[in-house]
Design an enzyme around this catalytic site. Structure first.
Site, PDB file in Angstrom:
ATOM      1  CD  GLU A 297      -3.345  -0.036   2.028  1.00 36.47           C
ATOM      2  OE1 GLU A 297      -2.935   0.253   3.175  1.00 36.47           O
ATOM      3  OE2 GLU A 297      -4.524  -0.338   1.805  1.00 36.47           O
ATOM      4  CG  HIS A 318       6.226 -29.797  -1.602  1.00 37.30           C
ATOM      5  ND1 HIS A 318       6.746 -31.029  -1.887  1.00 37.30           N
ATOM      6  CD2 HIS A 318       6.918 -29.335  -0.528  1.00 37.30           C
ATOM      7  CE1 HIS A 318       7.702 -31.323  -1.016  1.00 37.30           C
ATOM      8  NE2 HIS A 318       7.830 -30.303  -0.171  1.00 37.30           N
ATOM      9  CE  LYS A 435     -12.423   1.772   0.901  1.00 43.41           C
ATOM     10  NZ  LYS A 435     -11.958   2.818   1.788  1.00 43.41           N
TER      11      LYS A 435
HETATM   12  O1  PA5 Z   1      -3.441   1.427   5.936  1.00 46.51           O
HETATM   13  C1  PA5 Z   1      -4.557   1.877   5.764  1.00 46.51           C
HETATM   14  O2  PA5 Z   1      -4.807   3.089   5.973  1.00 46.51           O
HETATM   15  C2  PA5 Z   1      -5.730   1.005   5.356  1.00 46.51           C
HETATM   16  O3  PA5 Z   1      -5.350  -0.287   5.076  1.00 46.51           O
HETATM   17  C3  PA5 Z   1      -6.789   0.969   6.446  1.00 46.51           C
HETATM   18  O4  PA5 Z   1      -6.202   0.481   7.613  1.00 46.51           O
HETATM   19  C4  PA5 Z   1      -7.972   0.096   6.072  1.00 46.51           C
HETATM   20  O5  PA5 Z   1      -8.479   0.491   4.834  1.00 46.51           O
HETATM   21  C5  PA5 Z   1      -9.066   0.168   7.124  1.00 46.51           C
HETATM   22  O6  PA5 Z   1      -9.542   1.468   7.263  1.00 46.51           O
HETATM   23  P1  PA5 Z   1     -10.376   1.934   8.524  1.00 46.51           P
HETATM   24  O7  PA5 Z   1      -9.523   1.772   9.735  1.00 46.51           O
HETATM   25  O8  PA5 Z   1     -10.725   3.367   8.249  1.00 46.51           O
HETATM   26  O9  PA5 Z   1     -11.604   1.045   8.593  1.00 46.51           O
END
Ligand code: PA5
Length: 447
Positions: A297, A318, A435
């Protein structure tokens, strides 16, 4: 000489050209680290996690322990609802420290602590999974910990609505206010509003800390403490790493942080596009999932970044091992190992029977872990000789303090590499695309 708590980066099976390219990137890495620590970089508004353990974490850990010890209900398991950075750090720690086959809601006594089983929800949209969880909880008394910074993420939102209804029906409102704890933005979002409205206990996720950098905030500390682990040791160990990186103390962690960023950057610049993280213990699976989220990310934007994949050794040898050995040469492989992977009380050797009917006489008396370590060594040799340059992150052990040091070191090394690559390591604009489609298809009303 290697210090007892040192995380060592072994580059002996990285190719000569990548090693020399990595060395030449030292000054760039130092410059990127300086920008990061001075908060003079893209995404600087999300760097509140830097030095968090010293500034807030140790005090917060004490507050959480006091709250936990004063709970007015007893509980036999913990349900953590969250997705991405809101659950992966907790899951990594819990999986590493909990006996793999602890399968009841009962606590398991070890020498100095009671470990509760932790279950996870809200990280998928599976009706079967949620229904199985409700079945499991039928005769149990859980604590429910819902974690969402935005408070509006669909997967945990739906799971929490289901579990909240279940809890209210089973225990009533008053007891539910003891069993449910929310971890969310200090002021905004649907979850904060709901927690206030229902008088649920709530802890803050600081506005300047993004999900994947949040494990040392209440996001990790509350559920890890509820599970029965020592969060004081956890934050204190992380502080050692921040202290090294910020120059408050001298120690081995700064060098690891920079060198790992340099090695990854050298690979990316040489045209590699995949980093496979290979680990030898099934209980490390979610540690590596945490790693994949952090780097995937943070790095994966503007058509840049190494794609983080994983291989479980020896299981995946494997299946995917064939690809590593002879598939397209676009990868590097990072072995993540522990010099002492065992819990203190464990030791199983291949039984001595004196018979060779199973053709295993040559292994008699050898510890299973010793065989595993040889399997890793043999794999590293085979893959690197097959054209996949290999790094090894060697951890001293898999204790809570080591996990904390690794989390902290990687949290710093990752954005150092991201800044060297010219991206903002703290946003994730690409997550919105699915989303947007899903909301349109489900008919979510516009605000
Ligand atoms: O690293 C990040 O910001 C994301 O992976 C969030 O943790 C994830 O999308 C969850 O978001 P939230 O805590 O707003 O539900």
């Amino acid at each position: 000489m290697t210090q007892h708590n040192e995380i060592v980066l072994d580059r002996s099976d990285y190719s000569a050209s990548l090693n020399s390219a990595a060395d030449s990137l030292r000054a760039d890495a130092e410059k990127a680290l300086k920008r990061l620590l001075n908060k003079d970089c893209p995404g600087s508004e999300f760097t509140g996690w830097i030095d968090w353990p010293k500034n807030h974490g140790i005090k917060l850990a004490n507050e959480i322990i006091t709250w936990r010890d004063q709970l007015k209900v007893s509980y036999d398991c913990v349900v953590v609802i969250g997705i991405g950075g809101s659950y992966l750090g907790t899951r990594a720690v819990v999986d590493l420290l909990t006996p793999e086959f602890l399968d009841s809601g009962d606590s398991q006594k070890t020498s100095n602590q009671k470990i509760k089983k932790v279950l996870f929800a809200g990280h998928n949209m599976s009706e079967t999974s949620l229904s199985d969880l409700l079945g499991y909880l039928e005769h149990r008394k859980p604590m429910i910990c819902v974690v969402s910074k935005s408070g509006t993420t669909t997967e945990p939102g739906v799971a929490f609505r289901v579990l909240n209804e279940w809890c209210r029906k089973k225990f009533g409102h008053v007891e539910s206010t003891q069993r449910i704890v929310a971890i969310t933005d200090p002021k905004q979002g649907a979850l904060r509003k709901f927690a206030n409205d229902q008088s649920y206990k709530a802890f803050d996720i600081p506005s300047d800390v993004g999900g994947r950098y949040s494990v040392f905030t209440a996001v990790g500390l509350v559920p890890i403490a509820l599970a029965g682990f020592n969060i004081h040791d956890f934050v204190s160990a992380a502080d050692e790493v921040f202290a090294n990186a910020l120059g408050r103390t001298k120690g081995p962690h700064l060098n690891f942080i920079l060198e790992y960023a340099q090695c990854r950057q050298a690979a990316w610049r040489a045209g590699k596009i995949i980093e496979v993280v290979t680990y030898p213990e099934p209980r490390m699976r979610n540690l590596v999932e945490w790693f994949k989220q952090l780097f995937g990310e943070s790095d994966g934007k503007n058509n840049k970044g190494l794609f983080p994949g994983s291989l479980e050794c020896t299981m995946d040898l494997h299946s995917m091992g064939q690809y590593l050995q002879e598939g397209s040469r676009t990868m590097i492989e990072t072995f993540m190992t522990a010099r002492n992977p065992r819990r203190k009380d464990q030791r199983i050797a291949v039984p001595k029977t004196g018979s060779n009917i199973d053709e295993l006489l040559y292994l008699e008396g050898k510890g299973i872990d010793d065989i595993n370590a040889i399997a890793v060594k043999a794999t590293k040799k085979a893959h690197s000789e097959g054209g996949v340059p290999a790094l090894e992150i060697s951890l001293p052990d898999l204790e809570i303090t080591t996990i904390a040091r690794l989390f902290a070191a990687l949290q710093i090394s990752c954005p150092v590499g991201g800044l060297m690559m010219g991206i903002n390591p703290f946003d994730q604009p690409g997550v919105e695309a699915y989303k947007k489609n899903m909301f349109a298809m489900l008919g979510k009303p516009a605000k």
